[in-house]
Design an enzyme around this catalytic site. Sequence first.
Site, short mmCIF file in Angstrom:
data_model
loop_
_atom_site.label_atom_id
_atom_site.label_comp_id
_atom_site.label_asym_id
_atom_site.label_seq_id
_atom_site.Cartn_x
_atom_site.Cartn_y
_atom_site.Cartn_z
N TYR A 101 0.86 -1.20 0.00
CA TYR A 101 0.00 0.00 0.00
C TYR A 101 0.89 1.23 0.00
O TYR A 101 1.84 1.33 0.77
CB TYR A 101 -0.88 0.00 1.26
N GLU A 190 -3.66 7.44 -3.87
CA GLU A 190 -3.50 6.19 -3.12
C GLU A 190 -3.41 5.01 -4.08
O GLU A 190 -4.17 4.93 -5.04
CB GLU A 190 -4.70 6.01 -2.19
#
Length: 380
Positions: A101, A190
């Site tokens: 991530y 993101e």
Amino acid sequence: MDLYEYQGKELFRRFGIPVSEGRLATTPAEARAAAEEIGGPVVVKAQVLTGGRGKAGGVKLAGDPGDAAQKAEGILGLDINGHVVRKLWIENASEIAKEYYLSVTFDRGAKQVLFMLTTEGGVEIEEVAATKPEALARLHVDPLEGFQPWVARRLVYGAGVEDPSEQKQIADIIGKLYRCFIESDAMLAEINPLIVTPDGEVKALDSKFTVDDSALYRHPAIAELRDTSAADPLEAFAREKGVTYVKLDGSVGILGNGAGLSMSTVDVVVVAGGRPANFCDLGGGGSAEGVVDALEVITRDPQVRAIFFNIFGGITRCDEVARGILEALDRLTIDAPIVVRLDGTNAEEGRRILAEAARPNVHVAETMLDAATQAVELAA
Ligand code: GDP
Ligand code: MN
């Protein structure tokens, strides 16, 4: 403004961040054609402005074009957290060895850009932050210093990425993501998951990208990406009219001047036992025209049973607001009762104008709480 995954990925691609090749499709036939062009197994992905598509069944692998058409059939029309799927992104399926991530956002408290990286990707980042905070590497970027290569290296080591090739690729992606974020005036970029393939190649498998609305005038190409069909029609209408409006689910329509007073108005309606139908801020000027526009937006919501006008005159003049209310009543068909509380600049004149007009559905109240109580009773 939130971008769809495929739009965010297009930005990533332009800034040199590796993504898979893909095509847009809106029908099963188009999905089949896209899969044929791409060749080999593909992944069929719902394009909606919400997360958790995977869990909701909006992301499916397909082995061949026929399968892609079938998966598309199943995903189109699906309701994912209130967003109906109308578009699909068909991309070359990736083999996944690891899911990481990576994100960059603003830390308003620190007044700095904040990077977050963890090797615990694929799942909700809030879950990682809650259950394994030590696995989440966080690093601020000093706005005066700007982005320095050591930022990327420290993040990569901080997150415990051990493979040297992965370290190098991720550090490179971090630098590119920073440029993409700053040059697009983004508020969030993101990548979840940022994957490592079995061959050791790192790439962005998803994108969540938010651009600062106030900076869109500098990015006409991004502004054009806005999908007006996905927005709440009432909010889209408000934007068109230049009215600051957020739809809520109650029955008391609210109009205040200034964000602070409007927020307090929402609160006081709740205190009086009611439920606000919206948040609407008339802004600082409060011209008659602005009042008419705002009332037009508020009364388009069929749930609105009463309207509460809460005006504190500063720059805004209460007589002007009163005239606006009367003008709106002449121009629009408004059945809902309107409770008006005026205070501050020219409040007395404003009240006099309303009293003289003697409209049956306009009620003047002395205080904010009185007005809220009346509005809540009238909405019941
Ligand atoms: P989200 O659920 O809305 O965040 O959508 P994502 O784009 O993150 O996809 C959800 C999950 O689907 C990912 O975490 C992956 O596990 C899986 N997925 C997406 N694309 C691929 C792919 O190309 N290959 C494989 N094997 N899995 C994929
Ligand atoms: Mn994701």
